[in-house]
Scaffold this motif. Structure first.
Motif, PDB file in Angstrom:
ATOM      1  N   VAL A 103      -5.487  11.783 -80.911  1.00 24.67           N
ATOM      2  CA  VAL A 103      -4.394  12.749 -80.782  1.00 24.67           C
ATOM      3  C   VAL A 103      -4.309  13.177 -79.323  1.00 24.67           C
ATOM      4  N   PHE A 104      -3.176  12.892 -78.709  1.00 26.13           N
ATOM      5  CA  PHE A 104      -2.971  13.214 -77.288  1.00 26.13           C
ATOM      6  C   PHE A 104      -2.269  14.555 -77.148  1.00 26.13           C
ATOM      7  N   VAL A 105      -2.767  15.370 -76.214  1.00 25.75           N
ATOM      8  CA  VAL A 105      -2.125  16.662 -75.953  1.00 25.75           C
ATOM      9  C   VAL A 105      -1.709  16.703 -74.480  1.00 25.75           C
ATOM     10  N   PRO A 106      -0.512  16.190 -74.168  1.00 23.62           N
ATOM     11  CA  PRO A 106      -0.073  16.209 -72.765  1.00 23.62           C
ATOM     12  C   PRO A 106       0.431  17.601 -72.367  1.00 23.62           C
ATOM     13  N   SER A 107       0.580  17.784 -71.055  1.00 20.85           N
ATOM     14  CA  SER A 107       1.078  19.067 -70.554  1.00 20.85           C
ATOM     15  C   SER A 107       2.461  18.851 -69.945  1.00 20.85           C
TER      16      SER A 107
ATOM     17  N   GLY B  17       5.436  18.596 -66.919  1.00 23.25           N
ATOM     18  CA  GLY B  17       5.620  18.031 -65.578  1.00 23.25           C
ATOM     19  C   GLY B  17       5.495  16.521 -65.667  1.00 23.25           C
ATOM     20  N   MET B  18       6.423  15.808 -65.037  1.00 21.52           N
ATOM     21  CA  MET B  18       6.389  14.343 -65.134  1.00 21.52           C
ATOM     22  C   MET B  18       5.097  13.762 -64.583  1.00 21.52           C
ATOM     23  N   GLY B  19       4.558  14.382 -63.527  1.00 23.80           N
ATOM     24  CA  GLY B  19       3.316  13.892 -62.940  1.00 23.80           C
ATOM     25  C   GLY B  19       2.157  13.994 -63.941  1.00 23.80           C
ATOM     26  N   HIS B  20       2.301  14.873 -64.943  1.00 20.76           N
ATOM     27  CA  HIS B  20       1.281  15.005 -65.987  1.00 20.76           C
ATOM     28  C   HIS B  20       1.624  14.128 -67.182  1.00 20.76           C
ATOM     29  N   LEU B  21       2.905  14.055 -67.501  1.00 12.49           N
ATOM     30  CA  LEU B  21       3.311  13.293 -68.678  1.00 12.49           C
ATOM     31  C   LEU B  21       3.169  11.780 -68.467  1.00 12.49           C
ATOM     32  N   LEU B  22       3.548  11.307 -67.280  1.00  5.67           N
ATOM     33  CA  LEU B  22       3.526   9.855 -67.037  1.00  5.67           C
ATOM     34  C   LEU B  22       2.152   9.222 -67.227  1.00  5.67           C
ATOM     35  N   PRO B  23       1.070   9.797 -66.698  1.00  6.78           N
ATOM     36  CA  PRO B  23      -0.233   9.162 -66.943  1.00  6.78           C
ATOM     37  C   PRO B  23      -0.562   9.091 -68.435  1.00  6.78           C
ATOM     38  N   PHE B  24      -0.094  10.066 -69.206  1.00  5.60           N
ATOM     39  CA  PHE B  24      -0.339  10.025 -70.653  1.00  5.60           C
ATOM     40  C   PHE B  24       0.402   8.852 -71.284  1.00  5.60           C
ATOM     41  N   THR B  25       1.692   8.749 -70.983  1.00  2.00           N
ATOM     42  CA  THR B  25       2.440   7.664 -71.628  1.00  2.00           C
ATOM     43  C   THR B  25       1.943   6.314 -71.120  1.00  2.00           C
ATOM     44  N   ARG B  26       1.499   6.276 -69.887  1.00  4.52           N
ATOM     45  CA  ARG B  26       0.961   5.003 -69.377  1.00  4.52           C
ATOM     46  C   ARG B  26      -0.341   4.639 -70.081  1.00  4.52           C
ATOM     47  N   PHE B  27      -1.199   5.622 -70.258  1.00  2.32           N
ATOM     48  CA  PHE B  27      -2.464   5.331 -70.931  1.00  2.32           C
ATOM     49  C   PHE B  27      -2.188   4.912 -72.379  1.00  2.32           C
TER      50      PHE B  27
ATOM     51  N   ILE C  44      -9.631  13.933 -79.645  1.00  2.00           N
ATOM     52  CA  ILE C  44      -8.477  14.536 -78.970  1.00  2.00           C
ATOM     53  C   ILE C  44      -8.565  14.178 -77.492  1.00  2.00           C
ATOM     54  N   ILE C  45      -7.403  13.900 -76.911  1.00  2.00           N
ATOM     55  CA  ILE C  45      -7.361  13.634 -75.469  1.00  2.00           C
ATOM     56  C   ILE C  45      -6.380  14.624 -74.866  1.00  2.00           C
ATOM     57  N   THR C  46      -6.898  15.554 -74.096  1.00  2.00           N
ATOM     58  CA  THR C  46      -6.059  16.639 -73.585  1.00  2.00           C
ATOM     59  C   THR C  46      -5.796  16.512 -72.084  1.00  2.00           C
ATOM     60  N   ASP C  47      -4.713  17.119 -71.669  1.00  2.00           N
ATOM     61  CA  ASP C  47      -4.443  17.256 -70.238  1.00  2.00           C
ATOM     62  C   ASP C  47      -5.399  18.309 -69.666  1.00  2.00           C
TER      63      ASP C  47
END
Ligand code: BUP
Length: 464
Positions: free
Chosen positions: A9-13, A15-25, A112-115
């Protein structure tokens, strides 16, 4: 995906600079036998984020979306606080709602993988309430991670009054106070408080994923893994450079900058972009324009006049000044639209990247061997600029200040100086060679048997 696979379960934060690494991973592991859910806080802060989420879910229909309705948050007590910091605070204050939300997920979550901006709230929910392992996907580099992890130790020791002096991060490098995020100078600021609690809590994570690779940040990775920065620090998995998601937009359209790049000679174009959160003052924007014009180089320039794209209603020709677009027609393309930056940096026509040195931008430039002219603006950019400098694939203009939107400061870097520097770095063979070498290292790192490839598989193996 299916029964028996680990469910992350991913919990991104925000800002694109935060969201992009999540979607990339997520993109990198989507086909590796894991079930994936993504906690989506709504509404998103920017149009770019909303579109990006939509693109992710469209590209990967098997990925589940967990809607996260934030509690009302009265921001009136935080006057003059950056919109993204406020959003992080709002997410943090609602983080306790994640317990029941994730407990209800089916199949049962495995980890869980959080920002990092939410770490101090999400790690306790995961570990104490849900009894689940919790990992952090760190959205900047390992050098900044080392700074974040060491900063509370530094404060506990030398500097009880919370004034930031030089910070000597053990095993990494000494960071003069001027390199540290300016916002940390305000001990009562919202960001400072978040930074310190997250820095303390991150040491309790089960693992930390970083979009970097061993050859890009050898000192920081060695020091973190060897417990030099903070003894007993969790395992650090350098899994980058992560590639973009299939949801990248606009690049396939005939009028896109990519089509224009296709008409330009190899290595002839300067790409100019300062990320999503950095808007220069109008005076400075005009000088950047003058510099690009004076350099004689071809250029692709992404102009931003506000931090949040929703508020950006200015007309491009008013921003860049009378006659500019006409004068540079054919040799320069200026846009206020979101461009697919990775596709730009990958393009053979691009020879230099004038950048704010945000981590996403630096990893993309390193991955595609594009030399950088770093003009750090705020936050962690100067710490990141030390990585560019030590990697030799760019030049950092240490004395170039950054006049922000609405700032009272009068120092503006002149177009003459910008133009000269652009010309000089465009012609610098040594920097080009280092950038090409960095690209080779990046390619090796993610290829089977490479350091990032192995790190990624170690991480997945740990999930059971
Ligand atoms: Br602007 C822009 N297209 O038009 P950073 C950015 N990006 O793809 P951050 C686009 O956003 P700070 C655009 O490729 C990079 O992955 C770009 O991340 C992409 O800076 C990302 O470079 C930007 O880390 O600012 O997060 O915007 O570092 O100040 O938080």
């Amino acid at each position: 995906q299916g029964s028996g696979a680990p469910h992350l379960v991913f919990v991104p934060s925000a800002g694109m600079g935060h969201l992009l690494p999540f979607t990339r991973f997520i993109t990198a592991i989507a086909d590796m036998g894991v079930d994936i859910s993504v906690v989506t806080a709504l509404p998103t802060v920017s149009e770019a984020e909303a579109e990006h989420f939509a693109g992710l879910f469209a590209a990967f229909p098997a990925i589940r979306r967990i809607d996260f309705n934030l509690l009302p948050f009265d921001a009136s007590a935080f006057a003059d606080t950056e919109p993204f910091f406020l959003r992080w605070e709002s997410l943090r204050r609602s983080a306790h709602l994640l317990g029941p939300l994730i407990a209800g997920a089916a199949p049962r979550a495995s980890a869980i993988i959080t920002d990092v901006t939410l770490a101090s709230e999400v790690i306790p929910v995961a570990k104490n309430e849900l009894k689940l392992p919790c990992h952090v996907l760190f959205t900047s580099g390992a050098t900044v991670l080392a700074f974040l992890a060491y900063f509370p130790v530094y404060l506990d020791g030398a500097n009880a009054d919370h004034l930031v002096g030089d910070v000597d991060v053990p095993g990494v490098r000494r960071l003069p106070s001027d390199y540290c995020p300016r916002v940390l100078r305000n001990p009562d600021g919202l960001f400072t408080k978040q930074f310190i609690v997250n820095g303390r809590e991150i040491a309790k994570a089960d693992g930390i994923l970083v979009n970097t690779f061993d050859a890009l940040e050898p000192e920081a990775l060695t020091a973190l893994r060897g417990g030099k920065v903070v003894p007993g620090f969790p395992p650090v998995f350098a899994v980058g450079p992560l590639k973009s998601t299939p949801s990248a937009r606009r690049s396939d359209k005939a009028d896109s900058p990519i089509a224009w790049l296709g008409e330009q000679p190899a290595r002839s174009v300067v790409y100019v972009a300062f990320g999503n959160c950095n808007a220069a003052a109008l005076k400075q924007i005009r000088e950047i324009g003058a510099g690009l014009e004076a350099s004689g180089c071809r250029f692709l320039w992404v102009v931003k006049t506000t931090i949040l794209d929703r508020e950006d209603t200015a007309e491009l020709r008013d921003v860049v000044g009378d006659g500019f677009l006409g004068r540079v027609q054919g040799r320069g393309l200026v846009t206020k639209e979101w461009v697919d930056q990775e596709a730009v940096l990958k393009h053979p026509a691009v020879g230099l990247f004038l950048s704010h040195a945000g981590w996403g931008s630096v990893t993309e430039a390193a991955a595609y061997g594009v030399p950088m002219l770093a003009w750090p603006t705020l936050g962690d950019h100067k710490i990141i600029a030390t990585v560019i400098r030590s990697g030799g694939f760019g030049v950092w203009m240490e004395h170039w200040s950054w006049q922000e939107e609405d700032s009272e400061e009068s120092s503006v870097v002149s177009g003459v100086e910008i133009g000269e520097k652009l010309k000089e770095v465009m012609g610098d063979e040594a920097i080009s060679a280092s950038a090409a070498k960095m690209r080779e290292e990046a390619t090796k790192a993610v290829a089977p048997g490479g350091s990032s490839y192995r790190s990624m598989h170690e991480f997945l193996a740990m999930l059971g």
